[in-house]
Design an enzyme around this catalytic site. Sequence first.
Site, PDB file in Angstrom:
ATOM      1  N   GLY A  51       3.188   4.902  -5.025  1.00  0.00           N
ATOM      2  CA  GLY A  51       2.876   5.141  -2.859  1.00  0.00           C
ATOM      3  C   GLY A  51       2.805   3.560  -2.756  1.00  0.00           C
TER       4      GLY A  51
ATOM      5  N   GLN B 138      -0.165  -3.873   2.728  1.00  0.00           N
ATOM      6  CA  GLN B 138       0.171  -4.619   1.507  1.00  0.00           C
ATOM      7  C   GLN B 138       1.453  -4.876   1.372  1.00  0.00           C
ATOM      8  OE1 GLN B 138      -0.474  -0.502  -1.152  1.00  0.00           O
ATOM      9  NE2 GLN B 138      -0.870  -1.528  -2.362  1.00  0.00           N
TER      10      GLN B 138
ATOM     11  N   CYS C  33      -3.787   0.280  -8.219  1.00  0.00           N
ATOM     12  CA  CYS C  33      -3.011  -0.287  -7.149  1.00  0.00           C
ATOM     13  C   CYS C  33      -2.477  -1.071  -6.927  1.00  0.00           C
ATOM     14  CB  CYS C  33      -4.398  -0.173  -6.066  1.00  0.00           C
ATOM     15  SG  CYS C  33      -3.392  -0.731  -4.706  1.00  0.00           S
ATOM     16  N   LEU C  34      -0.930  -1.054  -6.472  1.00  0.00           N
ATOM     17  CA  LEU C  34      -0.310  -2.265  -6.770  1.00  0.00           C
ATOM     18  C   LEU C  34      -0.645  -3.134  -6.223  1.00  0.00           C
ATOM     19  CD1 LEU C  34       3.549  -0.736  -5.765  1.00  0.00           C
ATOM     20  CD2 LEU C  34       2.295  -0.867  -8.284  1.00  0.00           C
TER      21      LEU C  34
ATOM     22  N   HIS D 245      -5.299   8.095  -1.116  1.00  0.00           N
ATOM     23  CA  HIS D 245      -5.100   6.066  -1.340  1.00  0.00           C
ATOM     24  C   HIS D 245      -4.257   5.636  -0.202  1.00  0.00           C
ATOM     25  CE1 HIS D 245      -5.059   3.713  -4.267  1.00  0.00           C
ATOM     26  NE2 HIS D 245      -4.069   3.283  -3.725  1.00  0.00           N
ATOM     27  N   GLU D 246      -3.632   5.635   0.650  1.00  0.00           N
ATOM     28  CA  GLU D 246      -2.331   5.311   1.284  1.00  0.00           C
ATOM     29  C   GLU D 246      -2.798   4.909   2.488  1.00  0.00           C
ATOM     30  OE1 GLU D 246      -0.429   3.596  -0.161  1.00  0.00           O
ATOM     31  OE2 GLU D 246      -0.325   3.923  -2.256  1.00  0.00           O
TER      32      GLU D 246
ATOM     33  N   HIS E 297      -4.875   2.936   3.096  1.00  0.00           N
ATOM     34  CA  HIS E 297      -5.181   1.512   3.370  1.00  0.00           C
ATOM     35  C   HIS E 297      -4.671   0.737   4.825  1.00  0.00           C
ATOM     36  CE1 HIS E 297      -4.126  -0.816  -0.803  1.00  0.00           C
ATOM     37  NE2 HIS E 297      -3.479   0.487  -0.799  1.00  0.00           N
TER      38      HIS E 297
HETATM   39 ZN    ZN Z   1      -3.020   1.329  -3.212  1.00  0.00          ZN
END
Ligand code: ZN
Length: 188
Positions: free
Chosen positions: A46, A51, A93-94, A137-138, A141
């Site tokens: 995701g 981000q 997480c990226l 999670h997303e 953000h």
């Molecule tokens: Zn993340």
Amino acid sequence: MAIKKVLHYGEPSLREPSKEVHKVSKKIKDLINDLMDTMYAQNGVGLAAPQIGENLRIFVIDVATGNEPLNPIVFINPKIIKKSGAVKSNEGCLSFPETYTDVRRYANVMVKAINENGKPFVLEAKDGSLLARAIQHENDHLDGILFIDHCINRFEAEEVLKKHNLPDLDPDCLIEEKELEDELNKND
Ligand code: ZN
């Protein structure tokens, strides 16, 4: 369409709340395509707009694995309308390269959002599935909340951040999750 640079932990805008999208314009569709290109390029499950430096309430998720066909889901202005159960989730997480730690999540969520064509939809994800956890999670953000804020073991999280040369935990950001904690202890 382009692969964008993913902002890393420490970048202040990752902590900023994102704004609602008022219209799924050409600009928004381009942003969605950039999110997907960037997510796939980085082998992510995701990716949320903040981000890649756009503080707008949009994220994409694709939980397809191996030989399964790509199956991206786009969430615009998402709202989690129901949540229940608890699950321990080992997450990365990226925005935190190579950094994984256990966090608390709800096992089941129901989310309401708008898709890339401007159509509203409701999606239910259950049993602590990857999709259920990725949605939480997303969605976080979009409110400037990061997975480490949900960490189960603060010391372990601090160690892994240090190991990957990322900034320390922000104690003011840690989330008290008494209900999830009790539920998880019950399951143990
Ligand atoms: Zn993340």
